[in-house]
Design an enzyme around this catalytic site. Structure first.
Site, PDB file in Angstrom:
ATOM      1  N   TYR A  25      -8.480  -6.415   4.161  1.00 20.98           N
ATOM      2  CA  TYR A  25      -8.004  -5.109   4.614  1.00 20.98           C
ATOM      3  C   TYR A  25      -8.523  -4.071   3.615  1.00 20.98           C
ATOM      4  O   TYR A  25      -7.953  -3.906   2.545  1.00 20.98           O
ATOM      5  CB  TYR A  25      -6.485  -5.190   4.576  1.00 20.98           C
ATOM      6  N   ARG A  39      -6.626  -8.262  14.579  1.00 22.63           N
ATOM      7  CA  ARG A  39      -5.901  -7.354  15.449  1.00 22.63           C
ATOM      8  C   ARG A  39      -6.917  -6.320  15.920  1.00 22.63           C
ATOM      9  O   ARG A  39      -7.807  -5.939  15.156  1.00 22.63           O
ATOM     10  CB  ARG A  39      -4.826  -6.687  14.595  1.00 22.63           C
ATOM     11  N   ARG A  81       9.419   6.478  -2.948  1.00 17.88           N
ATOM     12  CA  ARG A  81       9.652   7.547  -3.927  1.00 17.88           C
ATOM     13  C   ARG A  81      11.099   8.014  -3.870  1.00 17.88           C
ATOM     14  O   ARG A  81      11.686   8.095  -2.793  1.00 17.88           O
ATOM     15  CB  ARG A  81       8.729   8.729  -3.654  1.00 17.88           C
ATOM     16  N   ARG A  83       0.834  -1.214   0.000  1.00 20.08           N
ATOM     17  CA  ARG A  83       0.000   0.000   0.000  1.00 20.08           C
ATOM     18  C   ARG A  83       0.862   1.255   0.000  1.00 20.08           C
ATOM     19  O   ARG A  83       0.431   2.306  -0.452  1.00 20.08           O
ATOM     20  CB  ARG A  83      -0.826   0.050   1.291  1.00 20.08           C
ATOM     21  N   GLU A 112      -2.336   5.232  20.006  1.00 23.37           N
ATOM     22  CA  GLU A 112      -2.920   3.985  19.497  1.00 23.37           C
ATOM     23  C   GLU A 112      -2.036   2.802  19.871  1.00 23.37           C
ATOM     24  O   GLU A 112      -0.833   2.807  19.595  1.00 23.37           O
ATOM     25  CB  GLU A 112      -3.049   4.087  17.963  1.00 23.37           C
ATOM     26  N   ASP A 141      -9.811  -0.101   2.691  1.00 20.88           N
ATOM     27  CA  ASP A 141      -9.984   1.301   3.045  1.00 20.88           C
ATOM     28  C   ASP A 141     -11.435   1.691   2.773  1.00 20.88           C
ATOM     29  O   ASP A 141     -12.173   0.959   2.104  1.00 20.88           O
ATOM     30  CB  ASP A 141      -9.047   2.169   2.196  1.00 20.88           C
ATOM     31  N   ARG A 191       1.261   4.902  17.212  1.00 14.90           N
ATOM     32  CA  ARG A 191       1.218   6.260  16.670  1.00 14.90           C
ATOM     33  C   ARG A 191       0.406   7.175  17.574  1.00 14.90           C
ATOM     34  O   ARG A 191      -0.355   6.714  18.421  1.00 14.90           O
ATOM     35  CB  ARG A 191       0.671   6.277  15.237  1.00 14.90           C
TER      36      ARG A 191
END
Ligand code: FAD
Ligand code: UDP
Length: 382
Positions: A355, A254, A180, A176, A307, A357, A285
């Protein structure tokens, strides 16, 4: 209400199916939701002290390049033009994520050009043989960013997040994230990105505001409704293994725990998300929600949320499918059971053990409606 269709779960998948059904047919749809609110994991509320929108299940940033999804979602909300960036704090220094030229230069304490960085990472990645048959998260990550970056920013974060060795996790989980060789630090590359200006609550309220839609909150489908009814078609977006009463075993998920803190200061970390990839920090995070809406003026103080990630116990909400090799074997058995069912369809991240989005949940709900549900109801009406 005497429903023509029951939808279990009011997240993006269930709500999208319900709205398409209500728009297309003069028929009733009943949504059953076990939580006290609609919206699934995208639900948010406004904190009373600060007036800041808090995403109850972690920061949700909308992003897609799918025209059908954009057309659908913008019927119900206007979006701001927030562009997501993330920093990872490793050994007390901040690194840009996803990995870009700045990340590579900082890790290697170098000043590489784009071409030099690419050559270096490619040569580091050769540690993993090309065309390896069984790519997993670990060898996929090492082949894409090299071992040094993998060990600094990915290995421990992934172990904390999934409590599973990266070598047993699927490669797609890390695919995902782009790599770059320029200074672009956008987390997502999609053409459409942002947050609903009036919040996720208002967005869902608008999707569900239709005379053919009724929603029953605080209602577990496996209570009275399940035992009483076997004739009305069902779209089920709860956990797939729960539907079959775990007869082939439990799939591993999870879950995440959140620790919310309301602070008087106006800014805590200067951005919406900072990741903590080091093993000696327990959380993965920190979210700071006010940065998602720089256009909002009437807010005071700030709200942060740490989290923590862990395996689910039977009492917990399943959030992320772990999808280990054992899980995939169990999943195949449940898929076999589904194939034998009539008038029950499974969708969404829990119902398909995938998974997804938000935009993927909406896209798959739209195509499910067009390709399966709508033709099935048209046939019924003949
Ligand atoms: P859900 O939203 O999980 O909805 C399923 C619903 O079914 C739930 O409301 C549940 O209560 C209900 N349900 C389950 N069982 C029953 C039952 N027996 N009876 C009645 N109701 C039941 N996506 C993005 O695009 N961008 C992001 O930034 C992003 N960040 C995320 C961060 C976190 C921490 C998490 C956990 C997810 C994130 N996502 C993000 C993914 C997003 O949450 C999902 O794509 C979306 O929630 C999927 O919608 P869904 O309808 O499939 O499932
Ligand atoms: N990841 C990582 N370090 C980070 C961020 C992500 O190793 O700082 C890996 C991790 O394995 C994670 C995957 O990349 O599961 C995908 O990250 P993403 O941010 O998309 O996960 P999500 O926001 O869904 O938790």
């Amino acid at each position: 209400m005497d429903p023509d269709l029951i939808v279990v779960g009011s997240g993006f998948y269930g709500s999208t199916v319900a709205r398409r059904f209500a728009d297309a047919f003069n028929k009733k749809v009943l949504i059953i939701e076990k939580r006290p609110h609609f919206g699934g994991n995208a639900y948010s509320h406004f904190n009373k002290v600060t007036n800041i929108e808090v995403h109850n299940y972690g920061t949700h940033i909308f992003h897609t390049s799918n025209i059908k999804v954009i057309d659908f979602i913008t019927r119900f909300a206007a979006f701001n033009d927030y562009r997501h960036t993330v920093l990872a704090k490793h050994d007390n220094e901040f690194y840009s994520l996803p990995v870009n030229l700045a990340t590579i230069n900082k890790i290697y304490r170098a000043n590489f050009t784009s071409e030099q960085a690419r050559d270096l990472i490619e040569s580091e990645g050769r540690e993993v043989p090309k065309n390896l048959a069984n790519l997993n998260l670990e060898n996929k990550a090492i082949s894409s960013v090299g071992r040094k970056i993998y060990e600094a920013l990915i290995k421990n974060y992934t172990e904390k997040q999934w409590q599973t060795p990266p070598s047993l996790l699927p490669a797609e989980t890390i695919s995902r994230l782009p790599v770059r060789f320029n200074e672009d630090n956008s987390y997502f590359s999609d053409t459409f990105q942002g947050l609903p200006i009036h919040g996720y609550g208002a967005l869902f309220q608008n999707i569900l505001a239709h005379p053919n839609i009724e929603i029953q909150l605080n209602t577990d489908f496996f209570g009275t409704i399940w035992s009483k009814q076997r004739t009305i078609p069902i779209v089920y977006t709860g956990p797939i293994d729960r539907y079959f009463n775990y007869k082939h075993g439990r799939l591993n998920w999870r879950t995440v725990d959140f620790e919310v803190e309301v602070l008087p200061q106006s800014d805590f970390q200067g951005m919406a998300i900072v990741n903590y990839p080091d093993a000696d920090v327990a959380f993965t995070r920190i979210h700071e929600f006010k940065h998602l809406h720089p256009e909002r003026e009437n807010v005071s103080g700030t709200v942060i949320m740490r989290e923590y990630s862990r395996f689910t116990t039977p009492e917990d909400e399943p959030y992320y499918p772990i999808n280990s090799i054992d899980d995939r074997e169990i999943l195949l058995k449940y898929r076999g059971e589904i194939a034998a069912l009539r008038n029950v369809w499974f969708g969404g991240r829990l119902g398909t053990y995938q998974y997804l989005d938000m935009h993927m949940a909406i896209a798959s709900a739209l195509s499910f409606f067009d390709n399966d549900l709508s033709p099935s109801f048209k046939l019924r009406d003949l």
